[in-house]
Design a protein around this motif. Structure first.
Motif, PDB file in Angstrom:
ATOM      1  N   GLU A   1       0.700  -1.058   0.061  1.00 45.69           N
ATOM      2  CA  GLU A   1      -0.215  -0.420  -0.373  1.00 45.69           C
ATOM      3  C   GLU A   1       0.957   1.411   0.071  1.00 45.69           C
ATOM      4  O   GLU A   1       0.492   2.162  -0.627  1.00 45.69           O
ATOM      5  CB  GLU A   1      -0.878   0.193   1.338  1.00 45.69           C
ATOM      6  N   GLU A   2       2.133   0.921   1.385  1.00 44.98           N
ATOM      7  CA  GLU A   2       2.404   2.626   0.617  1.00 44.98           C
ATOM      8  C   GLU A   2       3.494   2.761  -0.398  1.00 44.98           C
ATOM      9  O   GLU A   2       3.817   4.023  -0.624  1.00 44.98           O
ATOM     10  CB  GLU A   2       4.251   2.187   1.793  1.00 44.98           C
ATOM     11  N   LEU A   3       4.145   1.622  -1.139  1.00 44.20           N
ATOM     12  CA  LEU A   3       5.019   2.141  -2.338  1.00 44.20           C
ATOM     13  C   LEU A   3       3.862   1.901  -3.702  1.00 44.20           C
ATOM     14  O   LEU A   3       4.026   2.443  -5.134  1.00 44.20           O
ATOM     15  CB  LEU A   3       4.996   0.461  -2.366  1.00 44.20           C
ATOM     16  N   ASP A   4       2.597   1.985  -3.722  1.00 45.60           N
ATOM     17  CA  ASP A   4       1.516   1.643  -4.132  1.00 45.60           C
ATOM     18  C   ASP A   4       1.445   0.911  -5.713  1.00 45.60           C
ATOM     19  O   ASP A   4       1.704   1.434  -6.849  1.00 45.60           O
ATOM     20  CB  ASP A   4       1.290   3.296  -4.902  1.00 45.60           C
ATOM     21  N   VAL A   5       2.100   0.096  -4.903  1.00 45.47           N
ATOM     22  CA  VAL A   5       2.075  -1.180  -6.133  1.00 45.47           C
ATOM     23  C   VAL A   5       1.208  -2.587  -5.865  1.00 45.47           C
ATOM     24  O   VAL A   5       0.759  -2.493  -4.752  1.00 45.47           O
ATOM     25  CB  VAL A   5       3.568  -2.426  -6.212  1.00 45.47           C
ATOM     26  N   THR A  33       4.028  -6.763  14.823  1.00 49.25           N
ATOM     27  CA  THR A  33       3.892  -5.279  15.170  1.00 49.25           C
ATOM     28  C   THR A  33       4.619  -4.661  14.904  1.00 49.25           C
ATOM     29  O   THR A  33       5.258  -3.417  14.141  1.00 49.25           O
ATOM     30  CB  THR A  33       3.804  -5.490  16.706  1.00 49.25           C
ATOM     31  N   ASP A  34       6.257  -4.294  15.124  1.00 45.17           N
ATOM     32  CA  ASP A  34       7.206  -3.965  15.459  1.00 45.17           C
ATOM     33  C   ASP A  34       8.138  -3.528  14.232  1.00 45.17           C
ATOM     34  O   ASP A  34       8.193  -3.343  13.684  1.00 45.17           O
ATOM     35  CB  ASP A  34       8.812  -4.495  16.232  1.00 45.17           C
ATOM     36  N   SER A  35       8.220  -5.036  13.407  1.00 47.36           N
ATOM     37  CA  SER A  35       8.942  -5.214  12.073  1.00 47.36           C
ATOM     38  C   SER A  35       7.802  -4.739  11.051  1.00 47.36           C
ATOM     39  O   SER A  35       7.883  -4.080  10.006  1.00 47.36           O
ATOM     40  CB  SER A  35       9.033  -6.799  11.686  1.00 47.36           C
ATOM     41  N   GLY A  36       6.737  -5.065  10.773  1.00 41.73           N
ATOM     42  CA  GLY A  36       5.593  -4.890  10.573  1.00 41.73           C
ATOM     43  C   GLY A  36       5.693  -2.875  10.366  1.00 41.73           C
ATOM     44  O   GLY A  36       4.987  -2.322   8.829  1.00 41.73           O
ATOM     45  N   THR A  37       5.832  -2.442  11.452  1.00 40.90           N
ATOM     46  CA  THR A  37       5.528  -0.399  11.518  1.00 40.90           C
ATOM     47  C   THR A  37       6.734  -0.287  10.656  1.00 40.90           C
ATOM     48  O   THR A  37       6.758   0.353  10.333  1.00 40.90           O
ATOM     49  CB  THR A  37       5.481  -0.153  12.582  1.00 40.90           C
ATOM     50  N   ALA A  38       7.606  -1.082  11.158  1.00 41.81           N
ATOM     51  CA  ALA A  38       9.132   0.103  11.118  1.00 41.81           C
ATOM     52  C   ALA A  38       8.897  -0.567   8.479  1.00 41.81           C
ATOM     53  O   ALA A  38       9.722   0.397   8.087  1.00 41.81           O
ATOM     54  CB  ALA A  38      10.151  -1.096  10.836  1.00 41.81           C
ATOM     55  N   ALA A  42       9.551   2.617   6.443  1.00 45.07           N
ATOM     56  CA  ALA A  42      10.816   2.215   4.951  1.00 45.07           C
ATOM     57  C   ALA A  42       9.616   2.854   4.043  1.00 45.07           C
ATOM     58  O   ALA A  42      10.214   2.852   2.720  1.00 45.07           O
ATOM     59  CB  ALA A  42      11.280   1.165   5.733  1.00 45.07           C
ATOM     60  N   ALA A  43       8.756   1.589   3.514  1.00 43.74           N
ATOM     61  CA  ALA A  43       8.423   1.576   1.935  1.00 43.74           C
ATOM     62  C   ALA A  43       8.053   3.014   1.652  1.00 43.74           C
ATOM     63  O   ALA A  43       8.220   3.269   0.558  1.00 43.74           O
ATOM     64  CB  ALA A  43       7.345   0.777   2.298  1.00 43.74           C
ATOM     65  N   ALA A  44       7.135   3.522   2.798  1.00 42.35           N
ATOM     66  CA  ALA A  44       6.248   5.054   2.002  1.00 42.35           C
ATOM     67  C   ALA A  44       7.839   6.279   2.703  1.00 42.35           C
ATOM     68  O   ALA A  44       8.200   6.729   1.348  1.00 42.35           O
ATOM     69  CB  ALA A  44       5.661   5.735   4.027  1.00 42.35           C
ATOM     70  N   VAL A  46      11.240   4.864   1.293  1.00 44.38           N
ATOM     71  CA  VAL A  46      11.376   4.690  -0.171  1.00 44.38           C
ATOM     72  C   VAL A  46      10.553   5.399  -1.482  1.00 44.38           C
ATOM     73  O   VAL A  46      10.585   5.590  -2.514  1.00 44.38           O
ATOM     74  CB  VAL A  46      11.076   3.281  -0.649  1.00 44.38           C
ATOM     75  N   ARG A  47       9.215   5.338  -1.836  1.00 44.26           N
ATOM     76  CA  ARG A  47       8.386   5.797  -2.170  1.00 44.26           C
ATOM     77  C   ARG A  47       8.271   7.488  -2.271  1.00 44.26           C
ATOM     78  O   ARG A  47       8.472   7.596  -3.112  1.00 44.26           O
ATOM     79  CB  ARG A  47       6.609   5.572  -1.419  1.00 44.26           C
ATOM     80  N   ALA A  48       9.059   7.884  -1.443  1.00 43.73           N
ATOM     81  CA  ALA A  48       8.946   9.565  -1.542  1.00 43.73           C
ATOM     82  C   ALA A  48      10.351  10.108  -2.227  1.00 43.73           C
ATOM     83  O   ALA A  48      10.849  10.341  -3.328  1.00 43.73           O
ATOM     84  CB  ALA A  48       9.305  10.328   0.261  1.00 43.73           C
ATOM     85  N   ALA A  49      11.181   9.205  -1.968  1.00 43.54           N
ATOM     86  CA  ALA A  49      12.875   8.556  -3.218  1.00 43.54           C
ATOM     87  C   ALA A  49      12.089   8.584  -4.404  1.00 43.54           C
ATOM     88  O   ALA A  49      13.189   9.562  -5.452  1.00 43.54           O
ATOM     89  CB  ALA A  49      13.271   7.879  -2.150  1.00 43.54           C
ATOM     90  N   LEU A  50      11.640   7.692  -4.799  1.00 42.31           N
ATOM     91  CA  LEU A  50      11.085   7.631  -6.080  1.00 42.31           C
ATOM     92  C   LEU A  50      10.380   8.576  -6.274  1.00 42.31           C
ATOM     93  O   LEU A  50      10.771   8.771  -8.095  1.00 42.31           O
ATOM     94  CB  LEU A  50      10.168   6.096  -5.950  1.00 42.31           C
ATOM     95  N   LEU A  51       9.121   8.954  -6.129  1.00 43.96           N
ATOM     96  CA  LEU A  51       8.858  10.496  -6.455  1.00 43.96           C
ATOM     97  C   LEU A  51       9.384  11.343  -7.181  1.00 43.96           C
ATOM     98  O   LEU A  51       9.398  11.878  -7.850  1.00 43.96           O
ATOM     99  CB  LEU A  51       7.423  11.028  -5.057  1.00 43.96           C
ATOM    100  N   ALA A  52      10.759  11.370  -6.102  1.00 39.41           N
ATOM    101  CA  ALA A  52      11.565  12.778  -6.021  1.00 39.41           C
ATOM    102  C   ALA A  52      12.320  12.363  -7.414  1.00 39.41           C
ATOM    103  O   ALA A  52      12.605  13.309  -8.547  1.00 39.41           O
ATOM    104  CB  ALA A  52      12.841  12.335  -4.942  1.00 39.41           C
ATOM    105  N   LEU A  53      13.279  11.736  -7.748  1.00 39.96           N
ATOM    106  CA  LEU A  53      14.224  10.941  -8.796  1.00 39.96           C
ATOM    107  C   LEU A  53      12.890  10.291  -9.979  1.00 39.96           C
ATOM    108  O   LEU A  53      13.361  11.296 -10.730  1.00 39.96           O
ATOM    109  CB  LEU A  53      13.708   9.559  -8.825  1.00 39.96           C
TER     110      LEU A  53
END
Length: 93
Positions: A1-5, A33-38, A42-44, A46-53
């Protein structure tokens, strides 16, 4: 969901504590709970970095771009995929 794929596009590589975060213990329900949130955070990022590129490549502000299953679309119809921005095999474990 965070990556929109689509979920079918996602490949998960299991972690090796010599190369990844060491949670100390990965038994029971707290791991998700711990890893899923992390992972979601991280995916969010990465998405922001990909949008910047993509914004640089497409010559449009990142906030004007839309992502459709890993394809970034600019208001003028220009397109670039995540995989064109960061080809498979670029990242290593």
């Amino acid at each position: 969901e965070e990556l929109d794929v689509a979920l079918a596009r996602v490949r998960v590589c299991t972690g090796d504590t010599a190369h990844a975060l060491d949670e100390w213990l990965t038994a029971g329900s707290m791991s998700m709970t711990d890893s899923g949130t992390a992972l979601r955070q991280a995916a969010a990022e990465v998405r922001a970095a990909l949008l910047a590129l993509a914004a640089d490549r497409l010559g449009a502000p990142a906030e004007d771009l839309v992502v459709e299953d890993g394809t970034v679309v600019a208001p003028d119809g220009g397109r670039v995929t995540y995989w064109e921005l960061v080809p498979p095999g670029t990242c290593t474990q």
